[in-house]
Enzyme design. Structure first.
Site, PDB file in Angstrom:
ATOM      1  N   CYS A  12      50.846  44.601  30.810  1.00  0.00           N
ATOM      2  CA  CYS A  12      49.953  44.512  29.482  1.00  0.00           C
ATOM      3  C   CYS A  12      49.020  46.046  29.561  1.00  0.00           C
ATOM      4  O   CYS A  12      48.807  46.581  30.721  1.00  0.00           O
ATOM      5  CB  CYS A  12      49.073  43.470  29.268  1.00  0.00           C
ATOM      6  N   HIS A  41      49.439  39.487  39.971  1.00  0.00           N
ATOM      7  CA  HIS A  41      49.842  38.521  40.533  1.00  0.00           C
ATOM      8  C   HIS A  41      51.373  38.906  40.717  1.00  0.00           C
ATOM      9  O   HIS A  41      52.308  38.145  40.082  1.00  0.00           O
ATOM     10  CB  HIS A  41      49.907  36.963  39.641  1.00  0.00           C
ATOM     11  N   HIS A  73      40.590  41.231  35.843  1.00  0.00           N
ATOM     12  CA  HIS A  73      39.919  40.090  35.516  1.00  0.00           C
ATOM     13  C   HIS A  73      38.398  39.997  35.555  1.00  0.00           C
ATOM     14  O   HIS A  73      37.886  39.373  34.713  1.00  0.00           O
ATOM     15  CB  HIS A  73      40.334  38.898  36.697  1.00  0.00           C
ATOM     16  N   CYS A  95      39.431  44.795  32.741  1.00  0.00           N
ATOM     17  CA  CYS A  95      40.066  45.248  31.272  1.00  0.00           C
ATOM     18  C   CYS A  95      38.927  45.350  30.247  1.00  0.00           C
ATOM     19  O   CYS A  95      38.263  44.278  30.212  1.00  0.00           O
ATOM     20  CB  CYS A  95      41.152  44.309  31.052  1.00  0.00           C
ATOM     21  N   HIS A 123      40.167  29.983  36.782  1.00  0.00           N
ATOM     22  CA  HIS A 123      40.866  31.331  36.602  1.00  0.00           C
ATOM     23  C   HIS A 123      39.683  32.151  36.815  1.00  0.00           C
ATOM     24  O   HIS A 123      38.709  32.146  36.653  1.00  0.00           O
ATOM     25  CB  HIS A 123      41.306  31.523  35.204  1.00  0.00           C
ATOM     26  N   GLU A 125      39.005  35.189  35.929  1.00  0.00           N
ATOM     27  CA  GLU A 125      38.509  35.681  34.506  1.00  0.00           C
ATOM     28  C   GLU A 125      37.392  35.060  33.957  1.00  0.00           C
ATOM     29  O   GLU A 125      36.074  35.652  33.602  1.00  0.00           O
ATOM     30  CB  GLU A 125      39.441  36.089  33.376  1.00  0.00           C
ATOM     31  N   CYS A 190      42.962  38.227  23.551  1.00  0.00           N
ATOM     32  CA  CYS A 190      43.701  39.420  23.353  1.00  0.00           C
ATOM     33  C   CYS A 190      45.245  39.029  23.113  1.00  0.00           C
ATOM     34  O   CYS A 190      45.516  38.202  23.407  1.00  0.00           O
ATOM     35  CB  CYS A 190      43.761  39.923  24.844  1.00  0.00           C
ATOM     36  N   ASN A 220      51.178  33.259  33.554  1.00  0.00           N
ATOM     37  CA  ASN A 220      51.955  33.719  32.198  1.00  0.00           C
ATOM     38  C   ASN A 220      53.555  33.791  32.114  1.00  0.00           C
ATOM     39  O   ASN A 220      54.019  33.641  31.333  1.00  0.00           O
ATOM     40  CB  ASN A 220      51.020  35.022  31.809  1.00  0.00           C
ATOM     41  N   SER A 262      52.156  40.780  34.788  1.00  0.00           N
ATOM     42  CA  SER A 262      52.230  41.565  36.151  1.00  0.00           C
ATOM     43  C   SER A 262      53.504  42.260  36.817  1.00  0.00           C
ATOM     44  O   SER A 262      53.365  42.624  38.138  1.00  0.00           O
ATOM     45  CB  SER A 262      51.570  40.544  36.840  1.00  0.00           C
TER      46      SER A 262
END
Ligand code: SF4
Length: 666
Positions: A12, A41, A73, A95, A123, A125, A190, A220, A262
């Site tokens: 991304c 990751h 993150h 990001c 997580h 983030e 996002c 993900n 990733s």
């Protein structure tokens, strides 16, 4: 075989930017370069960056100097300050979408909002965003957890981990709004993740087999694979091209390819190239030979078949291959199988996973357990996120709880089986129950359930409905659940109301057990509803006949009736005519003679006859007399005696002869 790549796949914007910044940093800055935790990751990319000179550390204590790259993150302000104090050079690759979320969290906190983050509390983030909310934010994963937020009635600011699903976020906001709080919803999601998932799903529905590329630890990427499987397409999750198996593509006309956030382009390209090579191989003579010798059923595929035989320790299934497939008993269920018939019967249509494809000897080994598990894991991730309950059959009682077959083996702790304590868990064996997934780890094959959470939610809904619809004065049915010194708690359809001891009977009672016992089904009247504090007061005597309504007919003035002395007072004795109806014999009416204290004449518990002097139902008062009964008795005796004497002698005896001046005394 046609190889199609999903329109959105791989890196991304935020991850790509972080990688580029890292490469620039090692090129342009002197000294060692570090990243706190793996930059992404993906072990291949981390290894590649390692070769360029980006070293991974777990905490700041491991370094004294150099450049620190903050990964996409992001991190909390405390960590940034600590890095600055150490004198480290900081390259912030957070990001921009994540950064915006951090700023929103900080602003909400400054304006006195209780910050609620929708996401995974473990997580990095989310942990970083927590730091920007001064560590005071609450993190919820789903609407059910939102229902437990302690900031009810306050100003709540809700934001989301950037990779959240919009439906889940909206459902959380809706739950918080129902608490009566002022809710400010900040849409910080996002779209990169949802766009990638949508593209993968669309492609999976058009091809025969799907390849998903990404780190085994990447949530993900696993999610992408689950989504592809959920649409019924055989899907393989790999990290790199070397894992591709030619057998996966035999007989396949179109294969799809997608990749997690990733996964860099060069790995996607390698996989695509290898898939094309495999196609050529399968199209060659060697490939054709294999395709003829081994039927179209392939290892790793999930196919549908019909159960044709149920044996002692195996099941035969016709999946349309050259020979029937065998499911060994251990591959039937995730839990211990005591009776195969409980799981499958001849004629059942079931899905099976191909453990071993047909070889030259025609052996085809199948697994129902793996097919169920593949399907189940995809649904479980959804269930964990959304809080939707899952259904399963209780298979075993084990130490500390139950094992439930929900496609995979799940553990239901004893304390989460019901709303209250359950003495005997074996009563649930074989039952199909509905529970909420509260924890899961696919790598460790661990799923924890809570049936209590589902019951509590149902109970809360029922309670709310009942409280809304119930009216004072309404007569409802209920079951006595618990007795206390001061009354009984009665379940009136999912909600317990209090039946106070004073509202149980028209007569005086010492303990609720004199009127009701646990388990009794009774009718009660709703006396009072306190909706704010969710309390309901009930009455039992109000639905029973009131004995005072008929006292003037049952006890007419002048009648003599039996009674029981229940209490003594300085001015007389209270007697009970029937339960709930008491009258007073004044001290002057206790006897013919003068009485100084009532206990000279009567005692508690004594049975006496009383004459009714007056009845006042409105005031609940009855005046009674023992003296009058005694006097009448003596008059009767006199009359009898006089009558007899006249017959014998002809003389007349007066009352004065018999009782002297007795009637003059008071
Ligand atoms: S998924 Fe979105 S928010 Fe997360 S790093 Fe990528 S671009 Fe940024």
């Amino acid at each position: 075989m046609e190889v199609r790549v999903a329109s959105k796949a791989g890196f991304c914007y935020g991850v790509k930017r972080a990688i580029e910044m890292s490469k620039d940093t090692v090129r342009n800055r002197p000294g060692p370069v570090f990243s706190l935790g793996p930059l992404i990751h993906n072990p291949q990319v981390v290894a590649y960056l390692g070769k360029l000179g980006v070293r991974e550390i777990n905490n700041l204590g491991e370094i004294q100097e150099g450049t620190l790259i903050i990964r996409s993150h992001g991190v909390g302000p405390a960590l940034l300050n600590a890095a600055q104090e150490l004198g480290l050079d900081i390259v912030d690759a957070t990001c921009p979408f994540v950064r915006r979320t951090q700023v929103v969290a900080r602003d909400l906190m400054t304006k006195d909002y209780q910050v609620v983050i929708v996401g995974d509390k473990n997580h990095p983030e989310v942990q970083g965003i927590m730091g920007w909310a001064n560590g005071k934010a609450e993190v919820v994963e789903n609407p059910w957890e939102a229902g437990l937020v302690k900031a009810r009635g306050k100003k709540i600011g809700v934001l989301a981990q950037t990779t959240q699903h919009m439906e889940n976020f909206n459902a959380v906001v809706e739950t918080l709004e129902k608490t009566g709080s002022v809710v400010q919803a900040c849409k910080t999601i996002c779209s990169a993740t949802s766009e990638r998932q949508k593209a993968a799903l669309e492609l999976a529905c058009q091809v025969d087999v799907m390849i998903v590329v990404g780190g085994a630890d990447s949530a993900n990427t696993r999610k992408l694979a689950s989504l592809c499987r959920a649409c019924g397409t055989t899907t393989y999750h790999i990290e790199e091209a070397g894992e591709l198996d030619p057998a996966w593509f035999r007989g396949v006309k179109a294969a799809g390819l997608t990749a997690g956030a990733s996964t860099p382009d060069w790995i996607i390209e390698e996989v695509k190239k290898r898939m094309s090579e495999i196609e050529e191989l399968n199209g060659s003579e060697e490939g054709m030979k294999d395709a003829v010798e081994v039927k179209a059923v392939r290892h790793g595929e999930i196919v549908t078949g019909t159960v044709v035989h149920v044996g002692q320790d195996e099941v035969m299934v016709d999946v349309g291959a050259k020979s029937e497939g065998v499911i060994p008993i251990r591959e039937l269920s995730c839990c211990e199988v005591t009776s195969i018939q409980d799981i499958v019967q001849v004629g059942d249509q079931i899905e099976v996973y191909v453990l071993k494809a047909e070889d030259n000897e025609g052996k085809l080994i199948l697994s129902k357990e793996k097919a169920d598990a593949e399907k189940a894991w995809a649904g479980l991730e959804e269930a964990l996120e959304s809080g939707q309950p899952v259904e399963g059959t209780v298979r075993e009682v084990v130490k500390g709880g139950l094992l439930v077959d929900i496609g995979v083996r799940a553990f239901l702790p004893a304390s989460l089986v019901d709303r209250g304590y359950v003495e005997d868990l074996s009563k649930y064996l074989g039952q199909v129950i509905s529970s909420r997934v509260i924890e899961m780890n696919r790598a460790r094959k661990k799923v924890i359930l809570s049936r209590k959470a589902v019951l509590e939610e149902d109970f809360a809904k029922l309670r709310q409905e009942l409280l809304t619809n119930l009216e004072e004065g309404q007569v409802v049915k209920g079951v006595v659940r618990r007795l206390t010194q001061f009354g009984a708690f009665v379940d009136i359809g999912g909600v317990d109301g209090l039946l106070h001891i004073s509202e149980m009977s028209w007569h005086r009672i010492n303990h609720p057990s004199e009127v009701v016992k646990v388990g009794d089904e009774i009718e009660v009247m709703v006396l009072k509803i306190d909706r704010d504090n969710e309390k309901i007061s009930l009455g039992l005597k109000q639905v029973l006949p009131n004995p005072w309504d008929t006292v003037d007919q049952k006890y007419p003035v002048g009648s003599v009736v039996p009674a029981k002395v229940v209490r003594l007072a300085p001015f007389g004795a209270f007697v009970q005519l029937e339960p709930g109806v008491e009258g007073l014999v004044h001290i002057s009416h206790l006897a013919e003679r003068h009485v100084a204290k009532p206990d000279e004449v009567v005692s508690e518990g004594e049975e006496v006859n009383v004459k009714v002097l007056s009845v006042d139902p409105a005031e609940k008062r009855i005046r009674l007399s023992i003296r009058e009964v005694s006097r009448e008795k003596q008059e009767r005796e006199y009359r009898d005696y006089n009558h007899k004497k006249t017959e014998d002698t002809g003389d007349v005896v007066t009352i004065g002869d018999m009782v002297g001046d007795l009637f003059d005394k008071k």
